[in-house]
Design a protein around this motif. Structure first.
Motif, mmCIF file in Angstrom:
data_model
loop_
_atom_site.group_PDB
_atom_site.id
_atom_site.type_symbol
_atom_site.label_atom_id
_atom_site.label_comp_id
_atom_site.label_asym_id
_atom_site.label_seq_id
_atom_site.Cartn_x
_atom_site.Cartn_y
_atom_site.Cartn_z
ATOM 1 N N GLY A 12 -16.111 7.616 17.852
ATOM 2 C CA GLY A 12 -15.276 8.070 16.743
ATOM 3 C C GLY A 12 -15.976 8.967 15.739
ATOM 4 N N ARG A 217 -8.030 3.013 13.462
ATOM 5 C CA ARG A 217 -6.910 3.589 14.218
ATOM 6 C C ARG A 217 -6.126 4.547 13.335
ATOM 7 N NH1 ARG A 217 -3.465 -1.236 15.256
ATOM 8 N NH2 ARG A 217 -4.611 -2.074 13.463
ATOM 9 N N ASN A 218 -5.992 5.783 13.777
ATOM 10 C CA ASN A 218 -5.117 6.722 13.093
ATOM 11 C C ASN A 218 -3.661 6.387 13.420
ATOM 12 O OD1 ASN A 218 -6.702 8.600 11.555
ATOM 13 N ND2 ASN A 218 -7.484 9.419 13.486
ATOM 14 N N GLN A 220 -0.585 7.498 14.510
ATOM 15 C CA GLN A 220 -0.069 8.700 15.153
ATOM 16 C C GLN A 220 0.897 8.333 16.270
ATOM 17 O OE1 GLN A 220 -3.566 10.825 16.295
ATOM 18 N NE2 GLN A 220 -4.357 9.205 17.590
ATOM 19 N N HIS A 237 -1.952 17.181 21.544
ATOM 20 C CA HIS A 237 -1.887 15.722 21.556
ATOM 21 C C HIS A 237 -2.669 15.067 22.687
ATOM 22 C CE1 HIS A 237 1.441 16.479 18.820
ATOM 23 N NE2 HIS A 237 2.077 17.131 19.778
ATOM 24 N N ASP A 240 -6.084 13.067 22.123
ATOM 25 C CA ASP A 240 -5.897 11.801 21.405
ATOM 26 C C ASP A 240 -5.214 10.761 22.284
ATOM 27 O OD1 ASP A 240 -7.099 12.613 19.075
ATOM 28 O OD2 ASP A 240 -5.238 13.309 18.141
ATOM 29 N N LEU A 243 -7.841 9.474 24.849
ATOM 30 C CA LEU A 243 -8.873 8.627 24.239
ATOM 31 C C LEU A 243 -8.296 7.294 23.781
ATOM 32 C CD1 LEU A 243 -10.905 11.262 22.186
ATOM 33 C CD2 LEU A 243 -11.485 10.244 24.393
ATOM 34 N N ASP A 244 -7.158 7.340 23.096
ATOM 35 C CA ASP A 244 -6.538 6.095 22.648
ATOM 36 C C ASP A 244 -6.084 5.261 23.840
ATOM 37 O OD1 ASP A 244 -6.947 6.828 20.055
ATOM 38 O OD2 ASP A 244 -4.881 7.434 19.650
ATOM 39 N N ARG A 272 -4.882 9.893 8.103
ATOM 40 C CA ARG A 272 -5.591 10.404 9.269
ATOM 41 C C ARG A 272 -6.996 10.857 8.878
ATOM 42 N NH1 ARG A 272 -4.697 11.979 14.383
ATOM 43 N NH2 ARG A 272 -6.115 13.565 15.221
ATOM 44 N N ASN A 274 -10.235 12.584 10.938
ATOM 45 C CA ASN A 274 -10.762 13.117 12.178
ATOM 46 C C ASN A 274 -12.234 12.764 12.330
ATOM 47 O OD1 ASN A 274 -8.311 14.325 12.943
ATOM 48 N ND2 ASN A 274 -8.756 16.127 11.692
#
Length: 317
Positions: A12, A217-218, A220, A237, A240, A243-244, A272, A274
């Motif tokens: 991260g 955790r964002n 999103q 997108h 992300d 990865l998530d 959010r 980054n």
């Protein structure tokens, strides 16, 4: 009962500061917590943290490092942006400053010199020309310092740290490797597999307990329902999502296999952030200081509640 303790740390970027603050608070509430860890596992920024903790650094020292040097590691310049056409033709950042920071911390230390066991993820872009007739293909690589023929004990800590954190488009490739987060952003399942492997970890599944700590955790999501999207629509997108997604898979698998001997600490970020947003460094520290830890502390030392026919998880003891 004495368990085999695993601490797994997510990738991260600068959000590794949040992980360091959470660990600092957990160690303060449960002194000696990290001294009981048998295996430190990490991906990307979590890999750097895992290597540092395995070398004997404290979470407080890790926090100070992130707070003080993030702006150096994630330094950019107008010239670099012009040369690389922004983000199009080159990495956003050079890995020179990060290498200098890591070298100052670890010197020529090798994985085999670490007093604690580690498992660090990376992605090998080519298996090399040693067997020209064999299939050449990229593949995941998990560096570890368990003894045996597959050991990576001779690898330099600095090199492994730079391999695991070479995030595509953010940093250049390093020695033919890129960021371990592309395959194991949450390295929990890889760590469990290593602990159970008969020639290295040599543990029984019933003896393993695993604490997984994320970098936040964002919030999103996509409102699309039946959209007919192509590459241009997915491009903002897809990274992300991938990865998530792989982090969530590891969480699901460990939860299913270990039950109440597994715990995940990964606070929801109120806004959010980054992985290279160094302007949010103070905010990350604040979020880490305020994140609720009651569930994690209760998991570490739960009240005894025997179940019929089996013993209950007795805590991190």
């Amino acid at each position: 009962m004495t368990y085999y303790h695993i601490l797994a740390l997510d990738g991260g970027g600068i959000r590794g500061l949040l992980t360091a603050v959470l660990l600092q608070r957990l160690e303060a509430a449960r002194p000696g917590l990290l001294a009981q860890v048998d295996l430190f596992a990490g991906s990307s920024t979590g890999g750097i943290l895992a290597l540092g903790l395995a070398a004997g650094f404290t979470p407080t020292e890790a926090r100070e490092l992130y707070e003080g040097l993030g702006k150096v590691v994630f330094a950019d310049s107008p010239f670099d942006n012009w040369r690389d056409l922004g983000h199009a033709l080159g990495a956003q950042y050079t890995n020179g400053p990060l290498k200098a920071v890591l070298t100052a911390q670890f010197g020529d230390l090798r994985l085999g010199d670490l007093p604690r066991k580690v498992l660090i993820s990376a992605f090998d872009l080519d298996n090399g020309p040693d067997q020209p007739a064999a299939l050449r293909t990229w593949k995941p690589k998990f560096f570890h310092n368990y003894p045996g023929p597959g050991s990576d004990a001779d690898e330099r800590v600095v090199d492994v740290a730079l391999r695991t954190s070479a995030a595509p488009s953010y940093f250049p490739l390093y020695q033919g490797y890129i960021d371990g987060g592309v395959v194991a952003g949450n390295p929990s399942m890889a760590a469990l597999a290593q602990a159970l492997e008969p020639t290295t970890g040599r543990q029984a599944q019933s003896d393993v307990t695993l604490l997984s700590v994320g970098t936040g955790r964002n919030n999103q999501f996509l409102t699309a329902q039946d959209n007919d999207w192509g590459w241009l629509q997915w491009a903002p997108h897809i990274i992300d999502i991938l990865l998530d997604g792989n982090s969530g898979v590891a969480d699901y698998e460990c939860r299913q296999l270990l039950g109440d001997r597994y715990h995940r600490l990964n606070p929801l970020l109120p806004e959010r952030i980054n992985l290279d947003d160094i302007s949010k460094t103070p905010r990350l520290a604040e979020i880490g200081e305020r994140a609720p830890l009651d569930a994690t502390l209760a998991w570490l030392h739960p009240e005894p509640e025997p179940r019929a026919g089996r013993g209950r998880f007795a805590g991190w003891v």
